[in-house]
Design an enzyme around this catalytic site. Sequence first.
Site, mmCIF file in Angstrom:
data_model
loop_
_atom_site.group_PDB
_atom_site.id
_atom_site.type_symbol
_atom_site.label_atom_id
_atom_site.label_comp_id
_atom_site.label_asym_id
_atom_site.label_seq_id
_atom_site.Cartn_x
_atom_site.Cartn_y
_atom_site.Cartn_z
ATOM 1 N N SER A 137 47.865 99.997 48.198
ATOM 2 C CA SER A 137 48.492 99.650 49.329
ATOM 3 C C SER A 137 48.053 100.695 50.133
ATOM 4 O O SER A 137 48.354 101.865 49.813
ATOM 5 C CB SER A 137 49.879 99.357 48.966
ATOM 6 O OG SER A 137 50.597 99.413 50.347
ATOM 7 N N LYS A 165 44.886 96.717 49.915
ATOM 8 C CA LYS A 165 45.943 96.127 50.737
ATOM 9 C C LYS A 165 46.010 97.175 51.895
ATOM 10 O O LYS A 165 46.432 98.320 51.796
ATOM 11 C CB LYS A 165 47.502 95.765 50.193
ATOM 12 C CG LYS A 165 48.497 95.710 50.974
ATOM 13 C CD LYS A 165 49.806 95.380 50.330
ATOM 14 C CE LYS A 165 50.959 95.924 50.478
ATOM 15 N NZ LYS A 165 52.059 95.477 49.579
ATOM 16 N N LEU A 166 46.021 96.600 53.286
ATOM 17 C CA LEU A 166 46.106 97.372 54.581
ATOM 18 C C LEU A 166 47.390 97.135 55.051
ATOM 19 O O LEU A 166 47.978 95.797 55.402
ATOM 20 C CB LEU A 166 44.796 97.263 55.395
ATOM 21 C CG LEU A 166 43.653 97.145 55.103
ATOM 22 C CD1 LEU A 166 42.698 97.065 56.258
ATOM 23 C CD2 LEU A 166 43.247 98.675 54.394
ATOM 24 N N LYS A 167 48.278 98.152 55.263
ATOM 25 C CA LYS A 167 49.391 97.924 55.996
ATOM 26 C C LYS A 167 48.915 97.893 57.597
ATOM 27 O O LYS A 167 48.083 98.267 58.214
ATOM 28 C CB LYS A 167 50.275 99.182 55.989
ATOM 29 C CG LYS A 167 50.995 99.522 54.638
ATOM 30 C CD LYS A 167 51.883 98.403 54.456
ATOM 31 C CE LYS A 167 52.621 98.818 53.159
ATOM 32 N NZ LYS A 167 53.648 97.855 52.847
ATOM 33 N N ASP A 192 49.973 93.681 54.945
ATOM 34 C CA ASP A 192 51.085 93.660 54.871
ATOM 35 C C ASP A 192 51.787 94.160 56.246
ATOM 36 O O ASP A 192 51.565 95.251 56.664
ATOM 37 C CB ASP A 192 51.686 94.604 53.621
ATOM 38 C CG ASP A 192 53.064 94.400 53.470
ATOM 39 O OD1 ASP A 192 53.733 93.537 54.300
ATOM 40 O OD2 ASP A 192 53.757 95.236 52.390
ATOM 41 N N ASN A 194 55.037 93.914 56.833
ATOM 42 C CA ASN A 194 56.620 94.456 56.730
ATOM 43 C C ASN A 194 57.251 94.073 58.079
ATOM 44 O O ASN A 194 58.088 94.888 58.567
ATOM 45 C CB ASN A 194 56.646 95.969 56.618
ATOM 46 C CG ASN A 194 56.384 96.464 55.141
ATOM 47 O OD1 ASN A 194 55.207 97.140 54.979
ATOM 48 N ND2 ASN A 194 56.731 95.928 54.192
ATOM 49 N N GLU A 217 50.955 89.403 54.343
ATOM 50 C CA GLU A 217 52.307 89.629 53.613
ATOM 51 C C GLU A 217 53.231 89.839 54.463
ATOM 52 O O GLU A 217 53.280 90.639 55.611
ATOM 53 C CB GLU A 217 52.389 90.806 52.646
ATOM 54 C CG GLU A 217 53.432 91.122 51.846
ATOM 55 C CD GLU A 217 53.311 92.351 51.004
ATOM 56 O OE1 GLU A 217 52.012 92.659 50.623
ATOM 57 O OE2 GLU A 217 54.167 92.902 50.478
ATOM 58 N N ASP A 242 57.576 88.788 51.021
ATOM 59 C CA ASP A 242 58.063 90.075 50.447
ATOM 60 C C ASP A 242 59.432 90.141 50.340
ATOM 61 O O ASP A 242 60.406 89.580 49.583
ATOM 62 C CB ASP A 242 57.162 91.360 50.472
ATOM 63 C CG ASP A 242 57.580 92.480 50.005
ATOM 64 O OD1 ASP A 242 58.731 92.644 49.369
ATOM 65 O OD2 ASP A 242 57.116 93.761 50.428
ATOM 66 N N LYS A 266 58.915 91.988 43.167
ATOM 67 C CA LYS A 266 59.399 93.393 43.072
ATOM 68 C C LYS A 266 60.857 93.290 42.523
ATOM 69 O O LYS A 266 62.028 92.654 42.932
ATOM 70 C CB LYS A 266 59.732 94.036 44.531
ATOM 71 C CG LYS A 266 58.396 94.339 45.157
ATOM 72 C CD LYS A 266 58.691 95.272 46.537
ATOM 73 C CE LYS A 266 57.503 95.557 47.227
ATOM 74 N NZ LYS A 266 58.056 95.781 48.758
ATOM 75 N N GLY A 294 55.151 97.084 44.664
ATOM 76 C CA GLY A 294 55.588 98.298 44.324
ATOM 77 C C GLY A 294 56.532 98.862 45.372
ATOM 78 O O GLY A 294 56.476 98.505 46.378
HETATM 79 O O1 OSB Z 1 56.063 96.281 51.778
HETATM 80 O O2 OSB Z 1 55.074 96.426 49.723
HETATM 81 C C1 OSB Z 1 55.621 96.938 50.734
HETATM 82 C C2 OSB Z 1 55.865 100.712 49.533
HETATM 83 C C3 OSB Z 1 57.129 100.820 50.041
HETATM 84 C C4 OSB Z 1 58.163 99.874 50.633
HETATM 85 C C5 OSB Z 1 57.506 98.513 50.897
HETATM 86 C C6 OSB Z 1 56.172 98.353 50.367
HETATM 87 C C7 OSB Z 1 55.489 99.212 49.769
HETATM 88 C C8 OSB Z 1 54.009 99.258 49.470
HETATM 89 C C9 OSB Z 1 53.353 100.420 48.455
HETATM 90 O O3 OSB Z 1 53.245 98.399 50.080
HETATM 91 C C10 OSB Z 1 53.223 99.530 47.183
HETATM 92 C C11 OSB Z 1 53.032 100.639 46.172
HETATM 93 O O4 OSB Z 1 52.048 101.102 45.979
HETATM 94 O O5 OSB Z 1 54.057 101.102 45.404
HETATM 95 MG MG MG Z 2 55.287 94.401 51.505
#
Ligand code: OSB
Ligand code: MG
Length: 377
Positions: A137, A165-167, A192, A194, A217, A242, A266, A294
Amino acid sequence: MTIELLRLHRLNVPLVRPFRTSFGTERVRDLVLVEAVSSDGSSGWGECVTMSWPGYSSEYTDGAIDVIERHLLPALRELQPGADPHDVRRALDVVRGHPMAKCALTTALLDAWLRARDQSLGSYLGATRERVDCGVSVGIPATETIGELLDEVGLYVNAGYRRIKLKIEPGWDLEPVAAVRAAWPDMPLQVDANQAYERSDAAHLAALDPFDLLLIEQPLHEEDWYGHVLLSEACSTPICLDESILSVASADSALQFGATSIINIKPGRVGGYLTAREIHDLCLERGVPVWCGGMLETGIGRAANLALAALPGFTVVGDTSASSRYYEVDVTEPFVLDDGQLPVPQGPGIGVDPIPSVLADLTVWSTELRVGSASVS
Ligand code: OSB
Ligand code: MG
């Protein structure tokens, strides 16, 4: 076996680089390891995946410590002799919410219980693989430049990660996705958000469709079920939830409504590994692919996630990256990427332990809580 003590270890572990998402930036992982100490002196371990502030979810590290001390520990004291992991989960049901705190506690007890039986977590959960494919990620770069993003993605591609995976967030979406797709035309790629978008962004998000993404995501607010249905209709890229998935019932509802077609599981977000497995089972039965997300875990949480990700329904590459992606020094022996995969620990319980000297170095606070009458056997 009786659990006599709980030790909470609060660790501050510096990340190798800041991790920026649409909800904030993490520079140091502020986490709690729960240690369940048995009457024979052996320990079981669980990692609490809360962040230091309530940005990803309403839980946060100070709150998790408080709810463990004030509410979850007293609930544990009600357990009858001979309680099993399902009884432990049920005993904590008297507390609403707080899945990450519950996961940390139940995992520590589950680990102790499995170690006493000489059984690995993977075998207990029903793992069918000894190695797990790994993705990574990638946060929003500090400089917000495409150049920095391509450099970071290049490191991971060269290291052998099997999926990127790109935020994303409004203002950081189409351009970075186009650039990464142009640089690596065949790399499995997903994004992703969020929860950073609105229903009115549907046409904008549909503009991601030409980039052949595996999934988008959590684009909308976690409670916006209908908004995700509308987005699923507007985009040809699959929508994956998620933050919205907190239980078997929410997974079932999201699937029935058509709000999601893939699920990120998760364990921390759903309250533990038993519920994570049940969501997996439901999805497997329905032919819905799942993957293991994660929370920037140390080796303790990572070990348990790898056991889960080895179940047969985990057909999509997850976010279980190697220790070096997060930390210079991990709390356990490091997990090292080998041909884009990590090994599933095979020892009893989660199969790994903190290295005592590293644990001591990273600990900023700890406490010891007497469990008293609770016995888990
Ligand atoms: O949204 O998946 C998420 C990390 C912290 C909180 C939320 C997220 C994430 C990640 C990182 O995307 C996942 C990882 O490499 O542990
Ligand atoms: Mg996520």
